[in-house]
Each structure stands twice: as structure tokens, then as C-alpha cells.
Design a protein around this motif. Sequence first.
Motif, mmCIF file in Angstrom:
data_model
loop_
_atom_site.group_PDB
_atom_site.id
_atom_site.type_symbol
_atom_site.label_atom_id
_atom_site.label_comp_id
_atom_site.label_asym_id
_atom_site.label_seq_id
_atom_site.Cartn_x
_atom_site.Cartn_y
_atom_site.Cartn_z
ATOM 1 N N ILE A 1 0.816 -1.217 0.000
ATOM 2 C CA ILE A 1 0.000 0.000 0.000
ATOM 3 C C ILE A 1 0.850 1.267 0.000
ATOM 4 C CG2 ILE A 1 -1.970 -1.183 1.044
ATOM 5 C CD1 ILE A 1 -1.400 0.037 3.631
ATOM 6 N N GLY A 2 2.188 1.100 -0.134
ATOM 7 C CA GLY A 2 3.035 2.274 -0.329
ATOM 8 C C GLY A 2 3.500 2.975 0.933
ATOM 9 N N LEU A 3 3.638 2.224 2.024
ATOM 10 C CA LEU A 3 4.184 2.802 3.252
ATOM 11 C C LEU A 3 5.564 2.206 3.525
ATOM 12 C CD1 LEU A 3 1.058 2.562 5.613
ATOM 13 C CD2 LEU A 3 1.758 4.484 4.171
ATOM 14 N N ASP A 4 6.423 2.970 4.199
ATOM 15 C CA ASP A 4 7.732 2.449 4.609
ATOM 16 C C ASP A 4 7.599 1.666 5.911
ATOM 17 O OD1 ASP A 4 9.014 3.658 2.486
ATOM 18 O OD2 ASP A 4 9.415 5.505 3.602
ATOM 19 N N THR A 5 8.563 0.765 6.145
ATOM 20 C CA THR A 5 8.563 -0.006 7.402
ATOM 21 C C THR A 5 9.949 -0.001 8.027
ATOM 22 O OG1 THR A 5 7.091 -1.559 6.285
ATOM 23 C CG2 THR A 5 7.875 -2.200 8.463
ATOM 24 N N TRP A 6 9.996 0.163 9.336
ATOM 25 C CA TRP A 6 11.214 -0.065 10.106
ATOM 26 C C TRP A 6 10.955 -1.264 11.011
ATOM 27 C CZ3 TRP A 6 12.743 5.456 12.365
ATOM 28 C CH2 TRP A 6 13.071 6.300 11.283
ATOM 29 N N LEU A 7 11.878 -2.225 10.971
ATOM 30 C CA LEU A 7 11.745 -3.408 11.826
ATOM 31 C C LEU A 7 12.759 -3.364 12.956
ATOM 32 C CD1 LEU A 7 11.424 -6.314 9.195
ATOM 33 C CD2 LEU A 7 9.584 -5.087 10.388
ATOM 34 N N CYS A 8 12.312 -3.560 14.185
ATOM 35 C CA CYS A 8 13.193 -3.613 15.352
ATOM 36 C C CYS A 8 13.286 -5.069 15.801
ATOM 37 C CB CYS A 8 12.625 -2.759 16.475
ATOM 38 S SG CYS A 8 12.461 -1.024 16.013
ATOM 39 N N LEU B 1 13.202 -13.143 3.290
ATOM 40 C CA LEU B 1 12.091 -12.446 2.624
ATOM 41 C C LEU B 1 12.076 -10.970 3.014
ATOM 42 C CD1 LEU B 1 9.336 -15.207 2.983
ATOM 43 C CD2 LEU B 1 10.657 -14.645 0.938
ATOM 44 N N ASP B 2 12.387 -10.662 4.284
ATOM 45 C CA ASP B 2 12.460 -9.247 4.719
ATOM 46 C C ASP B 2 13.468 -8.501 3.867
ATOM 47 O OD1 ASP B 2 10.699 -9.831 6.767
ATOM 48 O OD2 ASP B 2 12.266 -9.982 8.304
ATOM 49 N N GLN B 3 14.578 -9.171 3.553
ATOM 50 C CA GLN B 3 15.607 -8.506 2.757
ATOM 51 C C GLN B 3 15.141 -8.296 1.324
ATOM 52 O OE1 GLN B 3 19.626 -9.599 3.453
ATOM 53 N NE2 GLN B 3 19.360 -9.269 5.646
ATOM 54 N N LEU B 4 14.475 -9.300 0.769
ATOM 55 C CA LEU B 4 13.925 -9.115 -0.588
ATOM 56 C C LEU B 4 12.906 -7.980 -0.611
ATOM 57 C CD1 LEU B 4 13.194 -12.697 -2.022
ATOM 58 C CD2 LEU B 4 15.195 -11.258 -2.402
ATOM 59 N N LEU B 5 12.163 -7.859 0.474
ATOM 60 C CA LEU B 5 11.127 -6.827 0.548
ATOM 61 C C LEU B 5 11.725 -5.440 0.815
ATOM 62 C CD1 LEU B 5 8.598 -8.936 2.659
ATOM 63 C CD2 LEU B 5 8.119 -8.057 0.368
ATOM 64 N N GLY B 6 13.011 -5.425 1.125
ATOM 65 C CA GLY B 6 13.704 -4.143 1.290
ATOM 66 C C GLY B 6 13.464 -3.456 2.624
ATOM 67 N N ALA B 7 13.185 -4.234 3.667
ATOM 68 C CA ALA B 7 12.891 -3.636 4.969
ATOM 69 C C ALA B 7 14.124 -2.950 5.557
ATOM 70 C CB ALA B 7 12.424 -4.715 5.938
ATOM 71 N N LYS B 8 13.889 -1.858 6.280
ATOM 72 C CA LYS B 8 14.950 -1.234 7.057
ATOM 73 C C LYS B 8 14.945 -1.902 8.433
ATOM 74 C CE LYS B 8 16.736 3.161 8.574
ATOM 75 N NZ LYS B 8 16.853 4.573 8.294
ATOM 76 N N VAL B 9 16.122 -2.415 8.821
ATOM 77 C CA VAL B 9 16.195 -3.287 9.991
ATOM 78 C C VAL B 9 17.098 -2.709 11.077
ATOM 79 C CG1 VAL B 9 17.240 -5.489 10.684
ATOM 80 C CG2 VAL B 9 15.651 -5.439 8.766
ATOM 81 N N PHE B 10 16.677 -2.787 12.334
ATOM 82 C CA PHE B 10 17.502 -2.380 13.477
ATOM 83 C C PHE B 10 17.664 -3.570 14.419
ATOM 84 C CE2 PHE B 10 15.081 1.273 12.057
ATOM 85 C CZ PHE B 10 16.050 2.248 11.910
ATOM 86 N N LEU B 11 18.891 -3.810 14.845
ATOM 87 C CA LEU B 11 19.110 -4.839 15.876
ATOM 88 C C LEU B 11 19.137 -4.136 17.216
ATOM 89 C CD1 LEU B 11 21.844 -7.344 14.655
ATOM 90 C CD2 LEU B 11 19.552 -7.869 15.481
ATOM 91 N N THR B 12 18.228 -4.492 18.101
ATOM 92 C CA THR B 12 18.032 -3.686 19.318
ATOM 93 C C THR B 12 18.854 -4.153 20.508
ATOM 94 O OG1 THR B 12 16.239 -5.087 20.131
ATOM 95 C CG2 THR B 12 15.640 -3.303 18.615
ATOM 96 N N GLY B 13 19.318 -5.403 20.501
ATOM 97 C CA GLY B 13 19.993 -5.941 21.684
ATOM 98 C C GLY B 13 19.023 -6.273 22.818
ATOM 99 N N CYS B 14 17.740 -6.021 22.639
ATOM 100 C CA CYS B 14 16.741 -6.307 23.694
ATOM 101 C C CYS B 14 15.980 -7.583 23.383
ATOM 102 C CB CYS B 14 15.665 -5.241 23.756
ATOM 103 S SG CYS B 14 16.196 -3.600 23.789
ATOM 104 N N TYR B 15 15.374 -8.119 24.442
ATOM 105 C CA TYR B 15 14.510 -9.293 24.299
ATOM 106 C C TYR B 15 13.169 -9.019 24.967
ATOM 107 C CZ TYR B 15 18.661 -11.753 22.799
ATOM 108 O OH TYR B 15 19.780 -12.136 22.103
ATOM 109 N N GLY B 16 12.132 -9.605 24.455
ATOM 110 C CA GLY B 16 10.810 -9.513 25.082
ATOM 111 C C GLY B 16 9.967 -8.403 24.467
ATOM 112 N N SER B 17 8.656 -8.634 24.490
ATOM 113 C CA SER B 17 7.712 -7.726 23.831
ATOM 114 C C SER B 17 7.772 -6.313 24.403
ATOM 115 C CB SER B 17 6.290 -8.245 23.988
ATOM 116 O OG SER B 17 6.213 -9.577 23.579
#
Length: 333
Positions: A88-95, A110-126
Amino acid sequence: MMAKLTRHPLLWGETPLMPLPRLAKKLGVASVWMKRDDLTGIAFGGNKVRKLEYLLGHALQEDCDLIITGGSPGSNHCRLTVAVANHIGLDTWLCFSGNKLGEVQGNLFLDQLLGAKVFLTGCYGSEALLTVMEEKAEEARKLGRKPYVIPVGGSTNVGDYGYFHAWHEYIAQLDQLETVPNFDEIYVTVGTGGTMAGLLAGQASTPNSSRIVGVSVWQDQKQATQDILHLTNDLLREIDKPISVTIEDIHVFDQYIGQKYGVPSAEGNRAIRMLAELEGLFVDPIYTGKALAGMIDQLSQTNSAHKHVLFWHTGGTPALFTHVSSLLEKGER
Ligand SMILES: *Cc1c(COP(=O)(O)O)cnc(C)c1O
């Protein structure tokens, strides 16, 4: 209807409700059926698309231009969020949780094929991840963006409403299809519990006698039950239904998690093979394979010859490719 709960249609239509006669014969039950929410129409499908119909509906209503969400690097929810947002034409950031991505396979690939911007947070848990997502949202606002934050698994009232809607889709299918039996039990995988909560809220608003049974792949029974109780009653309140569920209405098993969340189990892997060999269908090693193993075990523990059961497939199949070696291990054949 709350304006907040506006559906942005993403599914192609109803998902199929199909019988699995060879599995039923093998398990010695009257019938087994499957609700195919692995076929929700985009990017290998899964339950999160139903939540995203309402979450992105809400984001669009609020004029947001950036979706921020998170989970483990193997998350189905993250993969589907990026796919749908792209669509639908929105950007996504994944943590992502943790400090390393691991093998680029399955959902992460698949996230990489989809071109997602990715952050590794070093955290665990919701909760910790949600805090990081809120910080990212603040950064985004400073850049002039309008972010919409979706918690892990998309289990908010808005997301869970997708499964309230799914319940009504299912009830309409039961009415239309004359060959469908009245199910004694409906098995569903429980992660954060939002999917089961949506179904329970739907059931609470329609006369229906099936017992909805959750198989947890993450939390213990007590915690999962509490979470589902709160999610269900919060949702019923949000949509102004003057009803609520009690702890006795929530049936969850936690003995099929195996070693822990995210690690395949021997029973789960056996269930994957059984379904594939008998019916030509796939469940996955992290969610639906463990839930199917739970269903198989529960049916074997009581006299189930008369039972009609439904397995509500929630997707996750890209994870098969992340766990090839575990699935091919000797002794699991
Ligand atoms: C997220 C997920 C679930 C769990 O859904 P919840 O609403 O978090 O309980 C089950 N199956 C699959 C394949 C999933 O990706």
C-alpha cells in the motif's frame, strides 16, 4: 462501529475450510478440517494479514507514512507487515530482538527481498521491544515522519479485531457449506494470544458450542491464559459488547512448547511430516507444527472416535527453510 476499526482489505476473499480425511483416519476421529489462514493472499500468508487489515486501516486513517514494528529476526509478523506496507506504499522499520541476525533464510531472507529497514536492538521480550519502537518513532517524528507503531505480534484491540472478523467469516462458511460438521473442538496456535482472543470474542457474540483450544508455543499456561483473558475482554469492551469471558472459558495447553519458543520440537517435526505425507500440506516448526502436535496428542488421550475437530492454520511456513537441518535429522523420520 468505532472509527478506529476500519478494515483495509488485504485478503483475496474467504480462506478455504477444507476436510483432511486421511489425517482423520490416521487419528481415528470422525473428521478433521482445516481453516486455511496460511492462504491469506500475500507474501506466503498467515494470520498476521488479518490483524494488519485493521492495523493498517487505522494507520491510514491517522495519515501515517511509516510503520514501525518488531519481533525476532525470524518473525512472520515482521515479514507480513513489510509486505503489506510495501503493497500500500508505506515504509517499514523493523526492530529485531537480540544482537545478531543469524542465517539469512526463511522470513529474514524475505524481509531482505522486501527491502525492509532493519535495526538490531539488543533487547529481548515484547515490552522491551515496544520501548525501542517508541524511541524509533520519536526519532522518526523529528525527521518529519508520521509513524504508526505496531507491538510484537500485532496483538492490540485493533489487530485482534481481525480475528473477531475471521470468526464471523467462519460462521458464515458453516452456514453455507452443508457438509461441514458441528465441530467439537477448534485448535489454534497461541503466541501472544491475540488470535485466540479475537476468536473467543467472536464466539462470545454468536451462539456456538465448539470448544476453542489454544496450544501455546511461547508462554506457560498461566501467563498465556491471563493474557488471552485480558485481550478478549479488552476487545469486547472496545467494541461495546456487553459480555465478557472468564478464566474457565479459556483452554490452553503449554506442554507442546518443547525446549523453548523458536526451537523446533521432535513432536512438532513429526506432526509436520505426518500432515505433509498424508495430505500434502505444510505446517511450520515454530508455531503450527507444535500446535498440530498438541492436537494429535490431545485427541489420543481421550476417546475421540466421535469427535469432529478443526485445526485453524495460522501460517508460518517460510520457517520450514530456516530449520532444514532439524527437520532432516535422523530419528525424526
Ligand atoms: C504470530 C503467529 C501465531 C500466534 O498468533 P498470536 O496472535 O500472537 O497468538 C501463530 N502462528 C503463526 C504462524 C504466527 O506467525
